[in-house]
Design an enzyme around this catalytic site. Structure first.
Site, PDB file in Angstrom:
ATOM      1  N   TRP A  94       2.316 -18.272  23.097  1.00 29.19           N
ATOM      2  CA  TRP A  94       1.344 -18.832  24.043  1.00 29.19           C
ATOM      3  C   TRP A  94       0.267 -17.810  24.396  1.00 29.19           C
ATOM      4  O   TRP A  94      -0.607 -18.102  25.216  1.00 29.19           O
ATOM      5  CB  TRP A  94       2.045 -19.300  25.324  1.00 29.19           C
ATOM      6  CG  TRP A  94       2.509 -18.177  26.233  1.00 29.19           C
ATOM      7  CD1 TRP A  94       3.118 -17.011  25.871  1.00 29.19           C
ATOM      8  CD2 TRP A  94       2.395 -18.120  27.658  1.00 29.19           C
ATOM      9  NE1 TRP A  94       3.399 -16.234  26.967  1.00 29.19           N
ATOM     10  CE2 TRP A  94       2.972 -16.892  28.080  1.00 29.19           C
ATOM     11  CE3 TRP A  94       1.886 -18.987  28.619  1.00 29.19           C
ATOM     12  CZ2 TRP A  94       3.034 -16.513  29.430  1.00 29.19           C
ATOM     13  CZ3 TRP A  94       1.947 -18.606  29.961  1.00 29.19           C
ATOM     14  CH2 TRP A  94       2.516 -17.385  30.347  1.00 29.19           C
ATOM     15  N   ASP A  95       0.306 -16.622  23.766  1.00 27.36           N
ATOM     16  CA  ASP A  95      -0.606 -15.547  24.145  1.00 27.36           C
ATOM     17  C   ASP A  95      -2.071 -15.927  23.984  1.00 27.36           C
ATOM     18  O   ASP A  95      -2.944 -15.293  24.593  1.00 27.36           O
ATOM     19  CB  ASP A  95      -0.309 -14.295  23.312  1.00 27.36           C
ATOM     20  CG  ASP A  95       1.120 -13.821  23.474  1.00 27.36           C
ATOM     21  OD1 ASP A  95       1.323 -12.719  23.995  1.00 27.36           O
ATOM     22  OD2 ASP A  95       2.049 -14.557  23.089  1.00 27.36           O
TER      23      ASP A  95
ATOM     24  N   GLU B  35      11.334 -15.993  31.491  1.00 24.47           N
ATOM     25  CA  GLU B  35      12.225 -15.662  30.367  1.00 24.47           C
ATOM     26  C   GLU B  35      13.548 -15.026  30.759  1.00 24.47           C
ATOM     27  O   GLU B  35      14.481 -15.015  29.961  1.00 24.47           O
ATOM     28  CB  GLU B  35      11.528 -14.763  29.330  1.00 24.47           C
ATOM     29  CG  GLU B  35      10.393 -15.446  28.595  1.00 24.47           C
ATOM     30  CD  GLU B  35       9.855 -14.635  27.441  1.00 24.47           C
ATOM     31  OE1 GLU B  35      10.030 -13.396  27.432  1.00 24.47           O
ATOM     32  OE2 GLU B  35       9.243 -15.241  26.544  1.00 24.47           O
TER      33      GLU B  35
ATOM     34  N   LYS C 275      10.839 -11.562  34.682  1.00 21.25           N
ATOM     35  CA  LYS C 275      10.292 -10.619  33.707  1.00 21.25           C
ATOM     36  C   LYS C 275       8.788 -10.483  33.881  1.00 21.25           C
ATOM     37  O   LYS C 275       8.221  -9.401  33.770  1.00 21.25           O
ATOM     38  CB  LYS C 275      10.615 -11.096  32.291  1.00 21.25           C
ATOM     39  CG  LYS C 275       9.969 -10.278  31.182  1.00 21.25           C
ATOM     40  CD  LYS C 275      10.216 -10.914  29.830  1.00 21.25           C
ATOM     41  CE  LYS C 275       9.481 -10.170  28.723  1.00 21.25           C
ATOM     42  NZ  LYS C 275       9.641 -10.829  27.409  1.00 21.25           N
ATOM     43  N   GLN C 276       8.141 -11.612  34.156  1.00 17.91           N
ATOM     44  CA  GLN C 276       6.681 -11.636  34.240  1.00 17.91           C
ATOM     45  C   GLN C 276       6.254 -12.795  35.133  1.00 17.91           C
ATOM     46  O   GLN C 276       7.071 -13.597  35.567  1.00 17.91           O
ATOM     47  CB  GLN C 276       6.078 -11.799  32.851  1.00 17.91           C
ATOM     48  CG  GLN C 276       6.497 -13.069  32.151  1.00 17.91           C
ATOM     49  CD  GLN C 276       6.061 -13.106  30.695  1.00 17.91           C
ATOM     50  OE1 GLN C 276       5.357 -12.250  30.215  1.00 17.91           O
ATOM     51  NE2 GLN C 276       6.494 -14.129  29.973  1.00 17.91           N
TER      52      GLN C 276
END
Length: 820
Positions: A357-358, A496, A624-625
């Protein structure tokens, strides 16, 4: 040019892998790591070459279980160029005394250079200068130039120029148990006395790859080749080399040029790859002329892509470094091929070259500079629409369900197990449940259209893609009569770390807030997409897709009744609500963050740390993010207010601050994308913290902040994300209702900022100087009037006009003027 040069003044074996990744050279068709030509692949060096779309799938038996993995293939090594003096062993950095060493990277022209002076065992001192580029002017061309100077001796040397097809994919340690052999030999060949060539084929996907090399030697500074060069040839089925032997004199430099061509069977307008490679390399100019053409192509790219921030020289250097790498992976050449955006670029083998998805972080920079590249990259998704439809049907859904990891044909490439390098165990991998990749694709197409007004693309491709994604979300959501709302179960968010609920066997979570709100936004936006289409196309598309009025009514209801979880801050009763990452998040345990920070120098991958301890990250309030925080990154305050109020939820101005602060305390930032996201959302709320995170994101790859991952491939999302962060968050560029708005923040950091943009076909230059923002429309190309918004005022600017507006808070916009 200090603003365009990255320099390493020593050779450090421990850092060489990182430096090879950072000094890779590419042109959007293929890229090659910045390895020294004279070194073979080993524990220090890895001379990898990768081309868009060259995937191959293999099977490995692990514990009796077949594990499939599809890799972006490491192609034959064309760098191979070795120096032998007086018949002795070829020169390597570990068998000579290095007297001086310089490894530099010309960011402006994507040229990697090394200059080394060394002494051998016989006491001979030699200076070797190497320059190399992958041509931005000709997508199939690359060149190496050596200048060899015997400093204190005369004698005979041999230069070995080869093409090596014996390569495998074995860069990433945690993948080495997986099959890494992807190439079968086809044939070596020569094309006359100067040209060698090699052809290979991928073992499963049957892609042919051919390389050809023309090697010549010249007296230093002259254009006529050395007259007395003796050539020898050696070849095997997967390797070919040519040895050029000649005499050298003390103090007299000799140049060696190796020009190569690379073709694959994916290329157009060729009869066969080996013939094409040999034919083209025979016609290539010499190194200097080819380099001049390459530099000219880069000059054109910098004219539309540069970012100048002279007050912050380190920031400016790294911004330009990121621009250079983004354009080496995603160029105009890329747009002519069937290519997606590998999350780790074409610089290494991490994530096996897959597309995630970057692109959500990559397209915003391209949309406003080189939108034709975004268009070509989005076509990668459109061409895999049939596979996405099949995946949705197999899972029991309608529409199109794109995979979390995509490669050659759009099937799900996410592995079912993943190696934890801390424990050495293969753990189950549920990340295929990150269905939010479908929301990212929809968002990307919509914002490409907003920036370009490319109705033809929307009509022919984009609308179909978006409507099928909307249909998927309508089928994965289900109506909950107890709530009178729609729920989405069995998914993972961007976090994640949370794959399932504690103790649950089944993967997935209920009502991830980011996923649900994106689905609600998509349900409300898809009908607008239909309305944009010409009547005949709208009717034809509805018939072809079988899109009924009942479905449109369901979408409208979803946009008004999607469930969004909230909870009280710190879980305290009566506290003001914040957005819950997913339903039940607030019921999880709190983690002892101080303990883990004290025990581990880097806690980015807390999931691996906890699992290695026998614990489970699913038990804790951690991330995680950025996950829920993504909502404040992708949508403005006004857009979020409209979205939540349409859903029947109260929106108050402090919701962003509360939610961002809550998750900031619980996020390990194990993905560098998280630095970009948090820097962006804090731009107004906490400018000082925002700028620190921006700097951290800028330094994340050059400083390898994740402790060794960048050598496996650059993080393209964070590189392009920093460019978008400056443009979208700090300068406040956004498109609403056909107007390009600017709303700058952190203006004290942006003095002297200048960059070009392209909005709906019109070229614009944006600059900040003193307390003024200047937007200048350029009178070139097919420019047309565009609408610009600053400080609540909207004006139409024709070609050649500029708008100078004050930046100071509280000043009235009537100070602004429009000048021709």
């Amino acid at each position: 040019m200090p603003d365009f040069t990255l320099v390493y003044d020593d050779f450090d074996p421990a850092q060489e892998g990182l430096r090879e990744a950072l000094t890779s050279t590419g042109n959007g068709y293929f890229a090659t790591r910045g390895a020294a030509e004279w070194e073979d692949a080993n524990a220090v060096h890895y001379p990898g070459t990768y081309a868009h779309g060259c995937f191959n799938r293999e099977t490995t038996i692990l514990g009796g279980r077949p594990v499939l993995n599809e890799d972006l293939v490491n192609l034959p090594n064309w760098l191979l160029l070795k120096l032998r003096i007086e018949g002795e062993e070829t020169i390597r950095l570990d068998n000579v005394e290095v007297l001086s060493y310089r490894h530099s990277y010309d960011i402006r022209n994507a040229v990697v250079e090394r200059e080394i002076q060394f002494g051998d065992r016989a006491g001979r001192e030699t200076t070797l200068r190497s320059r190399r580029f992958v041509s931005m002017a000709n997508s199939h061309l690359a060149g190496i130039e050596w200048t060899v100077t015997p400093d204190n001796w005369s004698g005979r040397v041999e230069v070995i120029s080869g093409l090596d097809g014996r390569v495998t994919n074995h860069m990433v340690a945690r993948y080495r148990e997986l099959e890494g052999r992807h190439l079968n030999p086809v044939s070596p060949r020569t094309f006359g006395p100067e040209i060698i060539a090699l052809k290979v084929q991928t073992r499963q996907s049957n892609i042919y790859i051919a390389e050809a090399a023309r090697t010549r030697a010249f007296p230093g500074g002259e254009v006529d080749a050395l007259p007395d060069v003796h050539r020898n040839l050696y070849q095997m089925e997967d390797y070919i080399q040519q040895v050029l032997a000649f005499d050298v004199e003390q103090g007299s430099p000799v140049r060696v040029e190796k020009m190569i061509s690379l073709f694959t069977s994916h290329d157009n307008a060729i009869t066969e790859t080996l013939a094409a490679a040999g034919k083209h390399v025979a016609c290539y100019p010499d190194f200097a002329a080819a380099l001049t053409e390459h530099e000219s192509a880069w000059t054109e790219l910098w004219d539309v892509g540069d970012i100048q921030l002279p007050r912050e020289p380190r920031v400016q250097l790294l911004l330009r470094f990121h621009v250079s790498h983004v354009l080496q992976v995603c160029s105009r050449h890329t747009a002519r091929h069937d290519a997606g955006v590998p999350a780790r670029g074409l610089n290494g083998e991490a994530y096996r070259g897959h597309v995630f998805w970057d692109e959500l972080y990559i397209y915003p920079y391209l949309n406003f500079r080189l939108p034709e590249i975004t268009r070509g990259l989005v076509m990668y998704r459109y061409r895999r629409l049939a596979e996405a439809r099949a995946a949705a049907r197999e899972a029991g859904y309608r529409g199109a369900m794109f995979p979390w990891q995509s490669g050659s044909d759009g099937t799900e490439e996410t592995q079912v197990v993943h190696l934890n390098p801390l424990s050495g165990q293969w753990d189950p991998d549920h990340s295929h449940n990150q269905r939010h990749v479908n929301a990212a694709i929809f968002y990307n197409v919509w914002h490409y259209y907003q920036a370009t007004d490319d109705l033809a693309f929307l009509r022919d491709y984009g609308a179909e893609l978006m409507l099928e994604i909307a249909r998927f979300w309508a089928s994965i959501a289900h109506y909950n009569p107890e709530r009178d709302r729609y729920d989405i179960h069995g998914v993972m968010g961007p976090d994640e770390f949370h794959e399932h609920y504690p103790g649950a066997e089944e993967g997935g979570l209920r009502n991830n807030a980011y996923t649900n709100m994106m689905a609600a936004w998509i349900a409300g936006t898809a009908p607008r997409v239909l309305d944009l289409l010409p009547t005949s196309r709208r009717a034809a598309l509805r018939v072809r897709l079988g899109l009924t009025d009942d479905e449109l009514r369901t979408w409208d209801e979803m946009s008004r009744k999607m469930f969004v979880p909230f909870h009280g801050a710190q879980g305290a009763e009566g506290a003001e609500d914040i957005v819950s990452q997913f339903e039940g998040y607030a019921d999880l345990e709190e983690l002892d963050w101080e303990r883990y920070r004290a025990e581990h120098p880097n806690i980015g991958r807390l999931d691996r740390i906890l699992k290695a301890e026998g614990d489970d990250p699913n038990r804790y309030q951690l991330a995680k993010q950025a996950d829920a925080v993504m909502l404040f990154f992708l949508f403005s305050d006004d857009e979020l207010r409209e979205l939540l109020e349409r859903l029947g939820y109260h929106y108050d101005p402090d919701l962003a601050r509360r939610t961002i602060d809550y998750y900031d305390q619980r996020t390990s930032h194990g993905s560098t994308l998280s630095l970009v996201t948090h820097a962006a959302v804090l731009g107004v709320l906490d400018p000082e913290s925002s700028w620190k995170r921006f700097l951290a994101a800028l330094e994340s790859d050059v400083g390898d902040v994740q402790g060794g991952t960048t050598k496996e491939g650059i993080h393209l999302g964070v590189m392009s994300g920093t460019l978008d962060l400056l443009q979208r968050s700090y300068v406040g560029a956004s498109v609403r209702d056909g107007v390009l708005h600017f709303d700058p923040t952190l203006t004290d950091r942006l003095e002297g900022l200048t960059f070009p943009m392209q909005f709906r076909g019109t070229y614009i230059r944006v600059s900040i100087s003193g307390d003024e923002l200047t937007v200048h429309t350029l009178a070139e190309g097919f420019s047309r009037p565009v609408r610009i918004g600053i400080g609540g005022e909207v004006r139409e600017l024709a070609a050649g006009q500029e708008w100078i507006a004050p930046l100071r808070t509280g000043e009235r916009s009537d100070r602004a003027d429009t000048r021709l």
